[in-house]
Design a protein around this motif. Structure first.
Motif, mmCIF file in Angstrom:
data_model
loop_
_atom_site.group_PDB
_atom_site.id
_atom_site.type_symbol
_atom_site.label_atom_id
_atom_site.label_comp_id
_atom_site.label_asym_id
_atom_site.label_seq_id
_atom_site.Cartn_x
_atom_site.Cartn_y
_atom_site.Cartn_z
ATOM 1 N N CYS A 103 0.794 -1.193 0.107
ATOM 2 C CA CYS A 103 -0.131 0.030 0.075
ATOM 3 C C CYS A 103 0.901 1.435 0.176
ATOM 4 O O CYS A 103 1.889 1.275 0.459
ATOM 5 N N SER A 104 0.237 2.588 -0.615
ATOM 6 C CA SER A 104 1.090 3.704 -0.689
ATOM 7 C C SER A 104 0.690 4.479 0.616
ATOM 8 O O SER A 104 -0.443 4.551 1.126
ATOM 9 N N THR A 106 1.391 7.700 1.270
ATOM 10 C CA THR A 106 0.964 9.140 0.936
ATOM 11 C C THR A 106 -0.595 8.794 0.676
ATOM 12 O O THR A 106 -1.539 9.685 1.013
ATOM 13 N N GLU A 107 -1.053 7.886 0.007
ATOM 14 C CA GLU A 107 -2.613 7.669 -0.356
ATOM 15 C C GLU A 107 -3.364 7.410 0.981
ATOM 16 O O GLU A 107 -4.252 7.809 1.252
ATOM 17 N N LYS A 133 6.079 10.170 -2.924
ATOM 18 C CA LYS A 133 5.067 9.535 -3.408
ATOM 19 C C LYS A 133 5.229 7.957 -3.871
ATOM 20 O O LYS A 133 4.287 7.159 -3.914
ATOM 21 N N ASN A 134 6.427 7.569 -3.955
ATOM 22 C CA ASN A 134 6.902 6.126 -4.265
ATOM 23 C C ASN A 134 6.971 5.519 -2.782
ATOM 24 O O ASN A 134 7.846 4.500 -2.805
ATOM 25 N N PHE A 136 6.077 3.025 -0.454
ATOM 26 C CA PHE A 136 5.213 1.880 -0.277
ATOM 27 C C PHE A 136 5.797 0.821 0.810
ATOM 28 O O PHE A 136 6.756 0.916 1.239
#
Length: 266
Positions: A103-104, A106-107, A133-134, A136
């Protein structure tokens, strides 16, 4: 030989007594935790709902929408606390199995902030997010989202109005390191010490359950969580968890080593 047998028998008895004492202590702690939570958090919330309903009965008008909304919010809050209490119990007893997925980070942070938008707006607080953003991680997305939601909402609650909350997330040495810093009342050493413990009667309604559940989620991800006072009025929540499921990584390492051994043997 009889002396050896006697010593072994005594050793077994001692081990059984130690295990029984430990189990009794754990059960007693769980019992006290449930009693404290029921008598403090859930009781207070339920009384508030009853009083609001009594007010509606005494003064029934067509303009009671705000009271009805408050009752609904209170009911949802109570349900949330019940679920957290049950989940905390399940984690402690190993019943709650984490569902690992990529899962990310930042998300998760962005989705959490969307849900807290009104809370942020009311206190005129802005968020400064420092995360690649990368970034994970292999973790239980739902559980990790609960941790972010709890810590960020707690930071908002204790932050000064018109302030900035800094959220950083980075990976170092196969660990995700998250820090949430906010400006507010200085946390005393005693407050820092009991922030994640089970004793909810010394905290605001629901706070103790949330923070204790956060710790359990981080613990079961093989991580660590802490709260610190960085300087006079700057406090921070920090947690670290492995980027990869440690048990899965260990299994893969064993398989790889086994394959290498077979190749060398052949």
């Amino acid at each position: 030989m009889s002396i050896v047998k006697d010593l072994l028998f005594i050793g077994i008895i001692i081990i059984m007594i130690v295990k029984y004492t430990h189990l009794k202590r754990v059960l007693l702690e769980q019992k006290n935790y449930f009693i404290q939570t029921l008598s403090h958090d859930l009781r207070v919330s339920t009384i508030a709902q009853i009083r609001a309903l009594e007010l509606l009965q005494k003064k029934p008008t067509n303009n009671n929408f705000s009271i009805i909304e408050d009752i609904q919010d209170s009911c949802l809050f109570t349900l949330d606390m019940i679920n957290m209490l049950l989940n905390s119990y399940r984690y402690e007893n190993g019943e709650q199995i984490l569902k690992y997925e990529i899962c990310s980070v930042t998300e998760i942070i962005n989705n959490t902030n969307k849900n807290l938008f009104k809370f942020l707006e009311d206190k005129k607080i802005s968020l400064n997010i420092l995360a690649n953003k990368n970034t994970f991680i292999e973790a239980d997305k739902q559980a990790l989202s609960k941790v972010f939601s709890t810590l960020i909402s707690t930071a908002i609650f204790y932050s000064e109005n018109n302030s900035i909350i800094n959220i950083s997330a980075e990976t170092k040495k196969q660990e995700l390191i998250v820090e949430i810093k906010y400006r507010g009342k200085k946390l005393s050493p005693e407050e820092q010490k009991r922030m994640f413990n089970k004793n909810s009667k010394f905290s605001t309604v629901g706070h103790g359950i949330r923070m204790h559940l956060c710790k359990k989620i981080i613990d079961y991800h093989n991580g660590k969580i802490e709260v610190n006072n960085i300087r006079e009025n700057i406090n921070s929540f920090t947690f670290k968890i492995p980027v990869q499921n440690r048990e899965k990584a260990q299994r893969q390492s064993l398989i790889t080593n086994f394959c290498k051994y077979n190749l060398l043997s052949n």
